[in-house]
Design a protein around this motif. Structure first.
Motif, PDB file in Angstrom:
ATOM      1  N   THR A 150      -3.426   0.930   9.227  1.00  0.00           N
ATOM      2  CA  THR A 150      -3.421  -0.537   9.213  1.00  0.00           C
ATOM      3  C   THR A 150      -4.327  -1.180   8.167  1.00  0.00           C
ATOM      4  N   LEU A 151      -5.208  -0.425   7.543  1.00  0.00           N
ATOM      5  CA  LEU A 151      -6.119  -1.037   6.572  1.00  0.00           C
ATOM      6  C   LEU A 151      -5.352  -1.738   5.464  1.00  0.00           C
ATOM      7  N   GLN A 152      -4.205  -1.219   5.090  1.00  0.00           N
ATOM      8  CA  GLN A 152      -3.426  -1.809   3.999  1.00  0.00           C
ATOM      9  C   GLN A 152      -2.969  -3.227   4.316  1.00  0.00           C
ATOM     10  N   PHE A 153      -2.973  -3.609   5.598  1.00  0.00           N
ATOM     11  CA  PHE A 153      -2.512  -4.936   5.994  1.00  0.00           C
ATOM     12  C   PHE A 153      -3.658  -5.935   6.127  1.00  0.00           C
ATOM     13  N   ALA A 154      -4.880  -5.470   5.899  1.00  0.00           N
ATOM     14  CA  ALA A 154      -6.027  -6.375   5.925  1.00  0.00           C
ATOM     15  C   ALA A 154      -6.029  -7.216   4.646  1.00  0.00           C
ATOM     16  N   SER A 155      -6.864  -8.222   4.620  1.00  0.00           N
ATOM     17  CA  SER A 155      -6.946  -9.078   3.436  1.00  0.00           C
ATOM     18  C   SER A 155      -7.481  -8.280   2.248  1.00  0.00           C
ATOM     19  N   ASP A 156      -7.234  -8.783   1.049  1.00  0.00           N
ATOM     20  CA  ASP A 156      -7.723  -8.117  -0.162  1.00  0.00           C
ATOM     21  C   ASP A 156      -9.243  -7.986  -0.128  1.00  0.00           C
ATOM     22  N   GLU A 157      -9.901  -9.000   0.426  1.00  0.00           N
ATOM     23  CA  GLU A 157     -11.366  -8.975   0.496  1.00  0.00           C
ATOM     24  C   GLU A 157     -11.848  -7.815   1.363  1.00  0.00           C
ATOM     25  N   PRO A 173     -10.496   9.474   7.964  1.00  0.00           N
ATOM     26  CA  PRO A 173     -10.392   9.549   6.503  1.00  0.00           C
ATOM     27  C   PRO A 173      -9.005   9.202   5.970  1.00  0.00           C
ATOM     28  N   ASN A 174      -8.002   9.271   6.810  1.00  0.00           N
ATOM     29  CA  ASN A 174      -6.650   9.011   6.339  1.00  0.00           C
ATOM     30  C   ASN A 174      -6.378   7.529   6.098  1.00  0.00           C
ATOM     31  N   SER A 175      -7.347   6.676   6.427  1.00  0.00           N
ATOM     32  CA  SER A 175      -7.181   5.256   6.139  1.00  0.00           C
ATOM     33  C   SER A 175      -7.443   4.952   4.666  1.00  0.00           C
ATOM     34  N   PHE A 176      -7.851   5.967   3.891  1.00  0.00           N
ATOM     35  CA  PHE A 176      -8.177   5.768   2.479  1.00  0.00           C
ATOM     36  C   PHE A 176      -7.006   5.158   1.709  1.00  0.00           C
ATOM     37  N   GLY A 177      -5.790   5.529   2.078  1.00  0.00           N
ATOM     38  CA  GLY A 177      -4.631   5.009   1.360  1.00  0.00           C
ATOM     39  C   GLY A 177      -4.482   3.507   1.456  1.00  0.00           C
ATOM     40  N   GLY A 178      -5.138   2.877   2.444  1.00  0.00           N
ATOM     41  CA  GLY A 178      -5.028   1.437   2.594  1.00  0.00           C
ATOM     42  C   GLY A 178      -6.098   0.656   1.865  1.00  0.00           C
ATOM     43  N   ALA A 179      -7.046   1.364   1.240  1.00  0.00           N
ATOM     44  CA  ALA A 179      -8.090   0.667   0.489  1.00  0.00           C
ATOM     45  C   ALA A 179      -7.495  -0.011  -0.732  1.00  0.00           C
ATOM     46  N   LEU A 183     -10.887   0.409  -5.137  1.00  0.00           N
ATOM     47  CA  LEU A 183     -11.635   1.438  -4.415  1.00  0.00           C
ATOM     48  C   LEU A 183     -10.936   2.795  -4.464  1.00  0.00           C
ATOM     49  N   ARG A 184      -9.606   2.800  -4.456  1.00  0.00           N
ATOM     50  CA  ARG A 184      -8.899   4.079  -4.558  1.00  0.00           C
ATOM     51  C   ARG A 184      -9.098   4.709  -5.920  1.00  0.00           C
ATOM     52  N   SER A 185      -9.469   3.892  -6.922  1.00  0.00           N
ATOM     53  CA  SER A 185      -9.709   4.392  -8.274  1.00  0.00           C
ATOM     54  C   SER A 185     -11.161   4.809  -8.472  1.00  0.00           C
ATOM     55  N   ASP A 186     -12.010   4.522  -7.495  1.00  0.00           N
ATOM     56  CA  ASP A 186     -13.437   4.793  -7.613  1.00  0.00           C
ATOM     57  C   ASP A 186     -13.728   6.265  -7.311  1.00  0.00           C
ATOM     58  N   ALA A 296       0.318   0.893  -7.743  1.00  0.00           N
ATOM     59  CA  ALA A 296       0.673  -0.051  -6.680  1.00  0.00           C
ATOM     60  C   ALA A 296      -0.579  -0.481  -5.933  1.00  0.00           C
ATOM     61  N   ASP A 297      -0.486  -1.600  -5.242  1.00  0.00           N
ATOM     62  CA  ASP A 297      -1.654  -2.103  -4.523  1.00  0.00           C
ATOM     63  C   ASP A 297      -1.493  -1.974  -3.016  1.00  0.00           C
ATOM     64  N   ARG A 298      -0.606  -1.105  -2.572  1.00  0.00           N
ATOM     65  CA  ARG A 298      -0.500  -0.828  -1.147  1.00  0.00           C
ATOM     66  C   ARG A 298       0.110   0.549  -0.969  1.00  0.00           C
ATOM     67  N   CYS A 299      -0.167   1.151   0.146  1.00  0.00           N
ATOM     68  CA  CYS A 299       0.446   2.430   0.463  1.00  0.00           C
ATOM     69  C   CYS A 299       1.643   2.178   1.373  1.00  0.00           C
ATOM     70  N   LEU A 300       2.372   3.223   1.643  1.00  0.00           N
ATOM     71  CA  LEU A 300       3.517   3.109   2.533  1.00  0.00           C
ATOM     72  C   LEU A 300       3.156   3.760   3.856  1.00  0.00           C
ATOM     73  N   SER A 301       3.583   3.141   4.930  1.00  0.00           N
ATOM     74  CA  SER A 301       3.203   3.607   6.259  1.00  0.00           C
ATOM     75  C   SER A 301       4.445   3.938   7.074  1.00  0.00           C
ATOM     76  N   PRO A 302       4.270   4.478   8.299  1.00  0.00           N
ATOM     77  CA  PRO A 302       5.431   4.745   9.150  1.00  0.00           C
ATOM     78  C   PRO A 302       6.290   3.512   9.398  1.00  0.00           C
ATOM     79  N   LEU A 303       5.691   2.333   9.284  1.00  0.00           N
ATOM     80  CA  LEU A 303       6.443   1.094   9.466  1.00  0.00           C
ATOM     81  C   LEU A 303       7.523   0.946   8.400  1.00  0.00           C
ATOM     82  N   ASP A 304       7.323   1.630   7.255  1.00  0.00           N
ATOM     83  CA  ASP A 304       8.252   1.518   6.136  1.00  0.00           C
ATOM     84  C   ASP A 304       9.256   2.663   6.076  1.00  0.00           C
ATOM     85  N   ALA A 305       9.189   3.607   7.018  1.00  0.00           N
ATOM     86  CA  ALA A 305       9.918   4.868   6.899  1.00  0.00           C
ATOM     87  C   ALA A 305      11.405   4.713   6.611  1.00  0.00           C
ATOM     88  N   SER A 306      12.066   3.766   7.267  1.00  0.00           N
ATOM     89  CA  SER A 306      13.515   3.642   7.119  1.00  0.00           C
ATOM     90  C   SER A 306      13.927   2.695   5.995  1.00  0.00           C
TER      91      SER A 306
END
Length: 319
Positions: A150-157, A173-179, A183-186, A296-306
């Motif tokens: 769910t981190l990917q759905f938080a505000s940019d801030e 640790p698997n929430s890293f994809g939502g940063a 930060l993912r480039s750091d 890209a500025d977001r990851c894909l989650s199970p919500l996007d699977a289909s």
């Protein structure tokens, strides 16, 4: 396949059938069953989706609607539109199924109590929260406790807050994809994520980071035993001759490729990446795959699977 329809008087048997097959009401609606208030009230009590087949009058009946959303919050989409603005109905719905938040009126997408109830039931409901609430760290924390994606759905801030993201990584640790992309480039943030769970594949941006000498040295110093392959991956995507070409780079220098047809779903593409990685990696101990498109500025989650993968990738304009 024919559907066994019990006699009109055998409504108890019909209710049993409704638990697993609400579509039988489509067959029976012409017989007036869905206009019978007592029957519909009982039906939505065993399967809230039955509200979709109720008459318009009963879809406007507050007692019927409350019974339906209490059994299945998603039934809110089948209720008369004014119930999206009925706070009690919405609260009951999101407590039953957090994703029902998407059917609430706009004002409730900024209602902290309602959004909190939704994300506690299903963290992915944060995707539907308003910008003000999605910037509330206490709400995002509750969402992350329920679902790591769910981190990917938080505000940019929030997604760019290094301290908040690191705290989230410590829990999962698997929430890293939502940063955030930054930060993912750091280098150090990616290293922190790996130290917390080195067997997790981290898809980082930019693509060159896994082969950055300083990053490799840091990983070797803090993580790797001699000869180990630390599963840090970076993904880039191209569209070539009607296919997606996905190229991956690992720290060991392994380059792998996977292809998917243009009409492929997100789940199809993720599966093709997984197969290619398993075939190439010397130690395929990865438990989770985060698909983060290069740049890209977001990851894909199970919500996007289909969903169609192409919806997340800008295709080149044909001349």
């Amino acid at each position: 396949m024919s559907i066994p329809i019990p006699a009109d008087e055998d409504r108890a048997s019909l209710l049993v059938l409704l638990r697993s097959n609400v579509e039988i009401l489509h067959v029976l609606k012409a017989q007036g069953v869905c206009d019978d208030r007592s029957f519909v009230l009982a039906a939505v009590g065993v399967n809230g989706a039955a509200l979709a087949y109720a008459s318009e009058d009963l879809q406007s009946d507050r007692e019927v609607v409350l019974a339906a959303v209490a059994q299945d919050g998603l039934a809110l989409q089948h209720a008369s539109r004014h119930f999206a603005s009925d706070r009690e109905v919405v609260l009951v719905a999101v407590r039953s199924c957090g994703l029902a938040l998407q059917f609430a009126s706009r004002e409730y997408l900024e209602d902290k109590e309602i959004v909190l109830a939704a994300v506690r039931q299903n963290g992915l409901a944060l995707n539907f929260a308003g910008p003000g609430v999605s910037a509330d760290r206490s709400v995002v924390q509750q969402a992350l406790l329920q679902n790591e994606w769910t981190l990917q759905f938080a505000s940019d801030e929030v997604r760019s807050d290094a301290d908040f993201v690191f705290e989230a990584l410590q829990r999962n640790p698997n929430s890293f994809g939502g940063a955030s992309l930054e930060l993912r480039s750091d280098k150090m943030m990616a290293l922190r994520a790996l130290r917390l769970q080195p067997n997790t594949a981290i898809f980082v941006v930019p693509r060159t980071l896994p082969q950055d000498p300083d990053f490799q040295a840091a990983v070797a110093s803090h993580l790797a035993s001699p000869g180990d392959e630390v599963p840090v991956l970076s993904i880039s995507v191209e569209f070539v001759s009607g296919q997606f070409l996905l190229q991956g780079t690992s720290m060991s220098g392994v380059i792998y490729e996977a292809t998917s047809q243009e009409e492929a779903s997100v789940a199809d593409v993720a599966a093709s990446i997984w197969r290619a990685w398993k075939q190439k990696a010397t130690q395929a101990t990865t438990k989770y795959l985060h698909l983060v498109l290069h740049g890209a500025d977001r990851c894909l989650s199970p919500l996007d699977a289909s969903k169609p993968f192409r919806d997340f990738f800008v295709l080149p304009v044909e001349e």
